[in-house]
Every structure is written in C-alpha cells, then in structure tokens.
Motif scaffolding. Structure first.
Motif, short mmCIF file in Angstrom:
data_model
loop_
_atom_site.label_atom_id
_atom_site.label_comp_id
_atom_site.label_asym_id
_atom_site.label_seq_id
_atom_site.Cartn_x
_atom_site.Cartn_y
_atom_site.Cartn_z
N PRO A 198 32.36 -20.23 -34.15
CA PRO A 198 31.06 -20.18 -34.84
C PRO A 198 30.20 -21.45 -34.89
O PRO A 198 28.96 -21.21 -35.00
CB PRO A 198 31.71 -19.69 -36.21
N TYR A 199 30.77 -22.46 -34.93
CA TYR A 199 30.20 -24.00 -35.04
C TYR A 199 29.00 -23.95 -33.71
O TYR A 199 27.95 -24.36 -33.81
CB TYR A 199 30.96 -24.91 -34.91
N LEU A 200 29.59 -23.47 -32.53
CA LEU A 200 28.62 -23.37 -31.26
C LEU A 200 27.57 -22.44 -31.51
O LEU A 200 26.32 -22.78 -31.06
CB LEU A 200 29.49 -23.17 -30.04
N VAL A 201 27.64 -21.27 -32.14
CA VAL A 201 26.75 -20.20 -32.37
C VAL A 201 25.78 -21.02 -33.33
O VAL A 201 24.58 -20.94 -33.14
CB VAL A 201 27.31 -19.04 -32.61
N LEU A 203 29.85 -13.84 -31.35
CA LEU A 203 31.04 -14.22 -31.77
C LEU A 203 32.18 -13.25 -31.31
O LEU A 203 33.52 -14.01 -31.40
CB LEU A 203 31.06 -13.80 -33.25
N ASP A 204 31.99 -12.19 -30.87
CA ASP A 204 33.20 -11.20 -30.26
C ASP A 204 33.45 -11.73 -28.68
O ASP A 204 34.60 -11.53 -28.51
CB ASP A 204 32.45 -9.86 -30.10
N LEU A 205 32.67 -12.47 -28.20
CA LEU A 205 32.87 -13.02 -26.64
C LEU A 205 33.80 -13.99 -26.95
O LEU A 205 34.13 -14.69 -25.72
CB LEU A 205 31.66 -13.36 -26.17
N GLU A 253 20.48 -22.39 -43.98
CA GLU A 253 21.16 -21.36 -44.93
C GLU A 253 21.82 -20.42 -43.82
O GLU A 253 22.91 -20.05 -44.21
CB GLU A 253 20.21 -20.79 -45.78
N LEU A 254 21.19 -19.93 -42.80
CA LEU A 254 21.75 -19.00 -41.85
C LEU A 254 22.64 -19.79 -41.19
O LEU A 254 23.89 -19.02 -40.90
CB LEU A 254 20.57 -18.51 -41.04
N ARG A 255 22.67 -20.93 -40.73
CA ARG A 255 23.66 -21.55 -39.97
C ARG A 255 24.87 -21.71 -40.85
O ARG A 255 26.05 -21.61 -40.50
CB ARG A 255 23.25 -22.96 -39.58
N ASP A 256 24.83 -21.91 -42.05
CA ASP A 256 25.98 -22.08 -43.16
C ASP A 256 26.72 -20.84 -43.01
O ASP A 256 28.10 -20.66 -43.10
CB ASP A 256 25.48 -22.56 -44.33
N CYS A 257 25.74 -19.60 -43.21
CA CYS A 257 26.54 -18.44 -43.12
C CYS A 257 27.35 -18.10 -41.81
O CYS A 257 28.56 -17.53 -42.14
CB CYS A 257 25.47 -17.23 -43.59
N VAL A 258 26.73 -18.43 -40.84
CA VAL A 258 27.63 -18.41 -39.50
C VAL A 258 28.87 -18.93 -39.36
O VAL A 258 29.82 -18.45 -38.84
CB VAL A 258 26.47 -18.31 -38.23
N LEU A 259 28.77 -20.02 -39.95
CA LEU A 259 29.73 -20.87 -39.80
C LEU A 259 31.14 -20.57 -40.83
O LEU A 259 32.29 -20.73 -40.42
CB LEU A 259 29.70 -22.50 -40.41
N ASN A 260 30.80 -19.64 -41.60
CA ASN A 260 31.89 -19.14 -42.59
C ASN A 260 31.97 -17.51 -42.42
O ASN A 260 32.06 -16.82 -43.38
CB ASN A 260 31.59 -19.43 -43.86
N GLN A 261 32.48 -17.10 -41.39
CA GLN A 261 32.82 -15.77 -41.28
C GLN A 261 31.75 -14.90 -41.81
O GLN A 261 32.13 -14.06 -42.75
CB GLN A 261 34.22 -15.47 -41.67
#
Length: 542
Positions: A416-419, A410-412, A492-500
C-alpha cells in the motif's frame, strides 16, 4: 430505367442527379447541395434517400423553418416526379428522364481473371463505389494508392484492372474514408463476407464472390511476403499503402476456418488518431492537471479501461507534452504501433516481459518511461519504485474505473505504501460514438431519464437519437470521442490507501473535490447533442 434529377429554380445551383446514395441539402458547405447564402435554411436542412421500388424519401433533419413538399410541411415523405420541394428560400422540382436506347453489343467470353464480370458491371464493385461516393468528404475521383510490401519495396499490384486488385484497392479506400480500424474478410462457402470495424462496431460492407476474394487475399499474402504454408496454418504479416498525402501501415492475420483462411487487417492510420492532448476533448481541469503531472520530476500517471478504450492514445499525447529534447523518454510496448519523434521505443519480444525490459531500461538513464501495460505484480512494483526514485512513469491497467485501478494494483500484491506514494493521477476512459450530423434527430427526454440524470441534463427537454444514412454507413454515428474520469491523489487519499481502504471510504474523500464519473461525463455529452443516452448506457453502464 429512368434517372431522376433534382432541379433548382436558382440557376447557380442547377440540377443534381439522384443515384443510389443520399443527397444532403443545407447551408453548410459539406452538404451535397450547399445553399451558401440562404439564411432561412438550416446548416443541415434535409436529406433525400433512395427508398423501395425506385422511389425517393425526403427527411427533414430538424430544420428550424421546416421543409415543404407541394406546399405542405413534412418530416418524412415520399417524393415523386413533378413534386415541388421548398428548402429555405430555394425551390426544387423532381424530374424523371428516360434513358436513350443503346444498341446491344455482343459480349466477349469472360477470362478466368474476370470470371466475376468486368469491373463496371460487377455488383460488388458498384456497391463499393457507391459507398465511397456517399462517404464524406466528397471528391471528384478516387484516390490512387499503391502497396509497399513487407520488404519496403513499392509494388505494382494495384495498378492492374483485374478483379483482385480492384477489390483490394476499393476495400482499402473504403477503410480509409470510413475511418475503420480493422477489415475482416471471412469465407462463407461461395462468397467472402467483408465487414469493417468502424467506431468500435462491426459494419457489413459487401459480399465478394469466392473467386474475387481468393484473388484479393492472395494479393495481400504476396504483399506480406508470406511463404507457402499448409491450409491449417496461421499466418501473420504486414504491409503498407501510400496515399497521396500519407503512408498507412497494416498488420495482416490469416486464420484457418472451415471454408478457408479468414483475413483480418488492422489499419494503423495516424490521421484518425488525435495528435495532442487538446485534440482528445478532455475537460479543462483534467487537461491542466495532466499537463502539470507531465512536467514533474517523479510520479506515476495511470490510464485504465478495457481493451480499445483509447488508453495508449491518451498516454502518447501526454508524452507529446514533454520536452523530449531535454529529457530521455523511453517506451516499452507490445507492439509498437505508432512512432513518436525523439522517443526510444522498445517492443516486447517473445523471450522478454514488461518487467524484464523495465529493469533493463532503468539502467539507460531515463527521465520518463511508458510501460505499455501492467500485467503482473513484478512489473507493477518495479514501475511504482521507479516513480518514487526520480522518474515519471506512464502506464495502463485493466480496471473498470479509477477506484477499481487502485484495488487492482493492491490485488497484484503491491505494498500500500508504494501505491500511495508513487501515484499522481489515475485516468479512466471509454470511447463513445458521436452522432452523425446529417441524420441525427431530436427526441423528448422522459420523466424517468430526467430524474435519473438530474443536473447533468443541463435543463434540456430534448436530446438526440441516431437515425442512419449513407454518410455514416447507416449506423447513425460518425466518429468517437473519449469520456474521462480523473482521480487526483492528495494527502487525505494517500492516508486512506495506506490503511486498508474500502470503496466507500475512498468515494467519501473523492466527492469532497471536483469529481465526475464516466457515466456523468457521458450524460453531459448526450445533453449537448454529441451522442445518445442509449450509447452512454451501453458504454458506461454498470
């Protein structure tokens, strides 16, 4: 000077001459004196090592029935001529023999090549041979090797009996038996200090006289086919050696110092690298998850950790799980160190980046792509997009742990949707040194350690500590093993990554499933006698 012999009452074993190395006794066949049919002796029962002033020291290796000297049980004790040692069902006695007088012979004047003395009288050569003799596996004579120069031609450089060729031959053999990854020869005025990186740590091997070091480095330069260059120039090259059972490649680097050029030779020996996922001691649930990910048609498998933590080795072995006859597998590496059958391996040149080559490779109809390292946002974004468009992508990133790898991407600057949608599995790993079986000793677990480690101690009251013997170059360790942490992406983890996401939010989701941190994996290894708690703290501590 008297020679000492260990004489066994069992005629089948006979006598064993004690020298400058250690002598291990036990039931296991790898011991110097194997007691094969002795069911009272332990596998690695005791060891006899040279001490100060020509005396020998006996150390019990935690045997179940103990070791006795003159009828008394001992853990560590000096032994003298006439002492009686009982190991299992066998009885030994230590005897001293005075050497027969030898008529002196007038020595010839030394030549320039042999100015450091003949091989059999040079202290450095004797020291190297003693190290070779002590390192397992035992062998009756030294392996013969020859050099293959940078042009691929066989060289006769190591066939001579000169000081330079002898030094190179002994150092390459020592590096092979010690499983070293690098050989360092550094000038120190009148000597060259030789150290080797063994199990990730620098170990001092020998001091070479300046004339011998100069000859040895000159031979390596010739093998690399290096041209004459100024004293302040840096030089890089490569050569190989042919052992009786394999070929080993070397990358040589010469860097100027105040006393002359320092040589660092990287050893690329496939024999010391695992050749399958089963060989890297990954927990079963992680192993099955990685294998499943390798069979998918799309997704990214990311390995993270510092330099030298074995990330690329793990990914190489994951590639070996893929049917490379039916799928087009391409790797982009900097540099290509080991070759894999049926894989197109592309080195990163001076004028290209990982991102440049990755875009080109995507036009080569790949099914599986290995990107040696994600260093910038462009490479990361291209790799993530490839993983979402029907490619399996393997790569590495420098991050402390699996959660840190997500934030690194994310820092690069990756969206977020790609990650969230490209990531399949993230593996974090470290390499932990494994205790030497010949000299490790049990120690009590302190109350503080027991409280901190908890269930990962598996109820053990004792763990093991390192001691050090000639078989492990006095380090107390012999080999390394990886410890792993796996982050398996779910919805559930993907939803978390999508939302900061925050670290706390991700940990809360992860801990609902099966998740073991790097440090917890290390504690399990220590509880099972594989490594020490201090080593776990050194490698995985925060």
């Amino acid at each position: 000077m008297a020679t000492f012999k260990l004489v066994c009452s069992n005629a089948k074993i006979g006598s064993f001459e004690l020298g400058t190395g250690s002598v291990a006794i036990g039931r296991h066949p790898d011991n110097d004196i194997p007691l094969k049919d002795d069911d009272v002796a332990s596998r690695f029962h005791c060891v006899i090592e040279p001490g100060a002033n020509g005396q020998y020291i006996l150390k019990d290796l935690g045997s179940r029935n103990g070791t006795r000297v003159n009828g008394e049980p001992v853990s560590t004790a000096p032994i003298n001529p006439g002492d009686v040692i009982v190991v299992g069902k066998h009885t030994f006695s230590l005897k001293a023999e005075e050497p027969k007088p030898v008529k002196p012979v007038k020595a010839a004047a030394p030549t320039a090549e042999a100015s450091a003395g003949p091989d059999d009288e040079s202290p450095w050569a004797v020291e190297l041979r003693n190290i070779l003799d002590a390192l397992p596996p035992k062998q009756s004579q030294l392996e013969f090797i020859h050099i293959i120069d940078a042009g691929g031609n066989r060289s006769e450089a190591l066939r001579g009996e000169g000081q330079g060729s002898t030094a190179v031959r002994l150092l390459l053999l020592t590096g092979s038996k010690a499983r070293a990854t690098d050989i360092h020869c550094e000038p120190k005025g009148e000597t060259y200090s030789v150290r080797m990186r063994v199990d990730g740590q620098m170990v001092h091997i020998v001091e070479l006289p300046k004339v011998v070091g100069d000859l040895a480095l000159g031979l390596i330069r010739n093998a690399c086919q290096m041209q004459q260059a100024p004293r302040d120039a840096t030089l890089d090259g490569h050569f190989a050696t042919r052992f009786p059972d394999r070929k080993v490649d070397y990358r040589a680097s010469f860097t100027p110092t105040v006393h002359g050029h320092k040589l660092v030779a990287r050893i690329l020996d496939e024999r010391i690298a695992p050749q399958s996922l089963s060989d890297i001691h990954m927990p079963i649930y992680m192993l099955e998850r990685i294998r499943k990910a390798c069979q998918n048609d799309a997704g990214m498998i990311l390995a993270c950790g510092p330099t030298g933590s074995g990330k690329t080795t793990t990914l190489y072995n994951a590639l070996r799980e893929i049917d490379r006859q039916r799928r087009n597998v391409v790797t982009i590496e900097d540099p290509v160190e080991y070759t894999i059958d049926n894989v197109t391996q592309i080195p990163v040149g001076h004028n290209n980046t990982f991102g440049d080559i990755l875009r080109s490779v995507l036009r080569q109809d790949p099914d599986v792509i290995l990107v040696g390292e994600i260093r910038d946002g462009e490479t990361a974004r291209t790799a993530a997009q490839a993983a979402m468009t029907g490619h399996v992508v393997f790569s590495t990133v420098h991050a402390k742990d699996t959660i840190g790898a997500v934030f690194r991407l994310l820092d690069l600057g990756i969206e977020p949707y790609l990650v969230a949608n490209s990531m399949d599995v993230i593996i974090a790993q470290r390499l932990i040194r494994v205790l030497c079986e010949y000299c490790k000793r049990p120690v009590k677990v302190t109350p503080g350690q027991s409280t901190r480690i908890g269930r990962f101690l598996e109820g053990k009251a004792e763990v093991f500590a390192a001691t050090g013997c000639s078989r492990c170059l006095r380090t107390g360790f012999n080999g390394r093993r990886a410890v792993f942490e796996m982050l398996d992406f779910n919805d559930e983890l993907r939803d978390c990554v999508l939302n900061q996401p925050t670290i706390a939010q991700m940990k809360k989701i992860i801990e609902q499933g099966v998740f073991t941190t790097l440090q917890q994996s290390g504690w399990l290894m220590a509880a099972r006698g594989i490594t020490t708690l201090d080593e776990v703290e050194r490698v995985t501590g925060v």
